[in-house]
Design a protein around this motif. Structure first.
Motif, mmCIF file in Angstrom:
data_model
loop_
_atom_site.group_PDB
_atom_site.id
_atom_site.type_symbol
_atom_site.label_atom_id
_atom_site.label_comp_id
_atom_site.label_asym_id
_atom_site.label_seq_id
_atom_site.Cartn_x
_atom_site.Cartn_y
_atom_site.Cartn_z
ATOM 1 N N THR A 1 12.727 -0.215 -1.373
ATOM 2 C CA THR A 1 11.393 -0.679 -1.578
ATOM 3 C C THR A 1 10.561 0.188 -2.829
ATOM 4 O OG1 THR A 1 10.011 0.819 -0.162
ATOM 5 C CG2 THR A 1 10.832 -0.939 1.002
ATOM 6 N N ASP A 2 9.435 -0.306 -3.016
ATOM 7 C CA ASP A 2 8.808 0.494 -4.160
ATOM 8 C C ASP A 2 7.624 1.523 -3.213
ATOM 9 O OD1 ASP A 2 10.114 -0.506 -6.325
ATOM 10 O OD2 ASP A 2 8.578 -2.354 -6.257
ATOM 11 N N THR A 3 7.700 1.221 -2.110
ATOM 12 C CA THR A 3 6.576 2.161 -1.238
ATOM 13 C C THR A 3 6.698 3.228 -1.007
ATOM 14 O OG1 THR A 3 6.321 0.193 0.018
ATOM 15 C CG2 THR A 3 5.540 2.256 1.124
ATOM 16 N N VAL A 4 5.786 4.166 -1.526
ATOM 17 C CA VAL A 4 5.962 5.768 -1.549
ATOM 18 C C VAL A 4 4.996 6.114 -0.010
ATOM 19 C CG1 VAL A 4 5.333 7.869 -2.595
ATOM 20 C CG2 VAL A 4 6.346 6.018 -3.795
ATOM 21 N N TYR B 1 0.920 -1.069 -0.038
ATOM 22 C CA TYR B 1 -0.081 -0.179 -0.223
ATOM 23 C C TYR B 1 0.870 1.363 -0.003
ATOM 24 C CZ TYR B 1 -3.301 -3.372 1.751
ATOM 25 O OH TYR B 1 -4.075 -4.618 2.031
ATOM 26 N N ARG B 2 0.246 2.282 0.104
ATOM 27 C CA ARG B 2 0.952 3.758 -0.018
ATOM 28 C C ARG B 2 0.371 4.364 1.344
ATOM 29 N NH1 ARG B 2 1.453 6.906 -5.841
ATOM 30 N NH2 ARG B 2 2.698 5.204 -6.989
ATOM 31 N N ALA B 3 1.692 4.893 2.090
ATOM 32 C CA ALA B 3 1.079 5.434 3.414
ATOM 33 C C ALA B 3 1.066 7.072 3.178
ATOM 34 C CB ALA B 3 2.046 5.089 4.642
ATOM 35 N N ARG B 4 -0.014 7.799 3.728
ATOM 36 C CA ARG B 4 -0.233 9.067 3.895
ATOM 37 C C ARG B 4 -0.494 9.590 5.115
ATOM 38 N NH1 ARG B 4 -2.620 11.728 -1.631
ATOM 39 N NH2 ARG B 4 -4.438 11.888 -0.105
ATOM 40 N N PHE B 5 0.259 10.575 5.686
ATOM 41 C CA PHE B 5 0.043 11.147 6.832
ATOM 42 C C PHE B 5 -0.405 12.495 6.553
ATOM 43 C CE2 PHE B 5 3.029 7.657 7.361
ATOM 44 C CZ PHE B 5 2.504 7.111 8.665
ATOM 45 N N LEU C 1 14.727 7.604 3.696
ATOM 46 C CA LEU C 1 13.668 8.580 2.772
ATOM 47 C C LEU C 1 14.466 9.002 1.627
ATOM 48 C CD1 LEU C 1 11.362 10.113 5.695
ATOM 49 C CD2 LEU C 1 11.200 7.925 4.625
ATOM 50 N N VAL C 2 13.920 8.899 0.422
ATOM 51 C CA VAL C 2 14.507 9.247 -0.917
ATOM 52 C C VAL C 2 13.245 10.154 -1.396
ATOM 53 C CG1 VAL C 2 15.264 8.885 -3.070
ATOM 54 C CG2 VAL C 2 15.668 7.168 -1.486
ATOM 55 N N PRO C 3 13.771 11.483 -1.280
ATOM 56 C CA PRO C 3 12.708 12.451 -1.961
ATOM 57 C C PRO C 3 11.943 12.301 -3.130
ATOM 58 C CG PRO C 3 14.395 13.577 -0.937
ATOM 59 C CD PRO C 3 14.924 11.971 -1.016
ATOM 60 N N VAL C 4 10.769 12.289 -3.238
ATOM 61 C CA VAL C 4 10.094 12.158 -4.549
ATOM 62 C C VAL C 4 9.716 13.495 -5.018
ATOM 63 C CG1 VAL C 4 8.315 11.161 -5.888
ATOM 64 C CG2 VAL C 4 9.593 9.809 -4.215
ATOM 65 N N GLY C 5 9.258 14.355 -4.069
ATOM 66 C CA GLY C 5 8.790 15.794 -4.293
ATOM 67 C C GLY C 5 7.274 15.525 -4.226
ATOM 68 N N ARG C 6 6.697 16.764 -4.993
ATOM 69 C CA ARG C 6 5.363 16.535 -5.281
ATOM 70 C C ARG C 6 4.945 16.486 -6.616
ATOM 71 N NH1 ARG C 6 1.943 19.422 -1.472
ATOM 72 N NH2 ARG C 6 3.640 20.586 -0.624
ATOM 73 N N ARG C 7 3.910 15.645 -6.825
ATOM 74 C CA ARG C 7 3.445 15.424 -8.118
ATOM 75 C C ARG C 7 2.559 16.394 -8.855
ATOM 76 N NH1 ARG C 7 3.442 8.743 -8.466
ATOM 77 N NH2 ARG C 7 5.145 8.401 -6.984
#
Length: 352
Positions: free
Chosen positions: A264-267, A208-212, A245-251
């Protein structure tokens, strides 16, 4: 099929092909923000009583005649997609799975010409029995609220012993292909903030993807306390103690800043509406279950589209009202300023 002179507005079948329509003009406000994301609340009712959202006895729900009908929802979404450039629609509540015939409504929205991407925010109760039908109807993905993995704590937070139903719903959504399945968590100091890393590990384990999400002053009882707010900085600090944590930024204009869990592939995403507001890139507009258009989650004024629908207004008039509402959108919610005013409606009545 019969010819219908108002086919484009009323959706009735025609015996001739529709002429090609030019791309709609962007739905912009006075600050140049282009709005492409529509949140549609289908009901203000909910089958949980989360302590940070509403009192134990619930609220006075909207009478059924005041709710938009399926036909009215479909018409407004069609106008939004064809005339206003809306490309994403998220169905919300309350709890949208309480809406009768939801898969049928989703199928009608998915069948619209130029249909926007369709997603759902839910508490997960009832998702196990509806996930497959919703995916078949055209729903693409779901966000599921889950604030704890501990059964006793879940019961204390939601005032309902239903965590098994939520976990079953998450699995069913993943199996049905409603991916990525996102878990939405609102950390509250002294309540569940010690589970931030644990919930993220759960997301990693199950794909799953976790969002806080920082807690916001949108509860019905007005009990929001800034001292219990767990900030984005704190959330990232807790995550950093256990994960790289590897930054992805804001899409694009998405509300969440994202990081990938290394290896992992988890974002994991953090929505920091209070301490890191993203109002400058907001592309969202909201439609309440009773047909009121809100140009901001924290708006203190609404535009009555239901009255236009039921008063016989044509699509051009509804489009004009929609554009006028968005044109008047303010620069931001100003939660941390003296000018901030809480909206009269709580989150359950606004829709996420």
């Amino acid at each position: 099929m019969r010819d219908c002179p108002r086919a484009e507005e009323e959706g009735c079948p025609v015996s001739r092909p529709l002429l090609h329509r030019p791309a709609p003009s962007p739905l912009t406000d006075r600050f140049g923000r282009v709005h492409t994301d529509l949140r549609v609340s289908l009901t203000d009712r909910c089958n949980l009583r989360c302590t940070y959202c509403m009192p134990a006895e619930g609220l006075d729900w909207l009478p059924r005649p005041e709710l938009l009908t399926d036909d009215e929802v479909v018409r407004l979404v069609r106008i939004a997609a064809r005339r206003l450039g809306i490309t994403e629609v998220r169905l919300t509540g309350g709890e949208p799975l309480l809406r009768r015939g939801l898969p049928g409504l989703a199928a009608r929205l998915h069948a619209l010409p130029g249909a926007p991407e369709l997603s759902l925010t839910t508490n997960g109760i009832g998702l196990a029995r509806s996930a497959a039908a919703l995916h078949e109807a055209g729903l693409s993905r779901v966000n599921v609220s889950l604030d704890t993995l501990r059964p006793e704590r879940f019961t204390a937070i939601t005032r309902r012993d239903r965590i098994t139903d939520v976990l079953d719903g998450l699995r069913a959504a993943r199996t049905a292909g409603l991916t990525p399945v996102k878990i939405n968590t609102v950390p509250v100091r002294g309540v569940n903030d010690d589970e931030i890393a644990e919930l993220t590990a759960f997301a990693v384990e199950h794909g799953y993807r976790a969002r806080f999400i920082e807690s916001m002053p949108l509860d019905a009882q007005g009990a929001w306390d800034r001292d219990r707010l767990v900030t984005a900085e704190e959330i990232l600090g807790r995550l950093g103690e256990r994960f790289d944590l590897v930054p992805v930024g804001r899409r694009d204009n998405a509300p969440a800043e994202e990081w990938r869990i290394a290896g992992t592939d988890t974002v994991v995403g953090v929505i920091a509406s209070v301490t890191r507001p993203f109002c400058g890139g907001c592309d969202r507009v909201r439609l309440t279950a009773d047909g009121q258009l809100r140009n901001c989650l924290f708006a203190t004024e609404e535009s009555d589209l239901r009255a236009l629908l039921r008063g016989g207004a044509d699509d051009t008039a509804i489009e004009a009202a929609w554009r006028n509402s968005v044109a008047g959108k303010g620069p931001g919610h100003a939660i941390d300023s003296p000018e901030f005013r809480r909206p009269e409606r709580p989150m359950s009545a606004i829709g996420g």
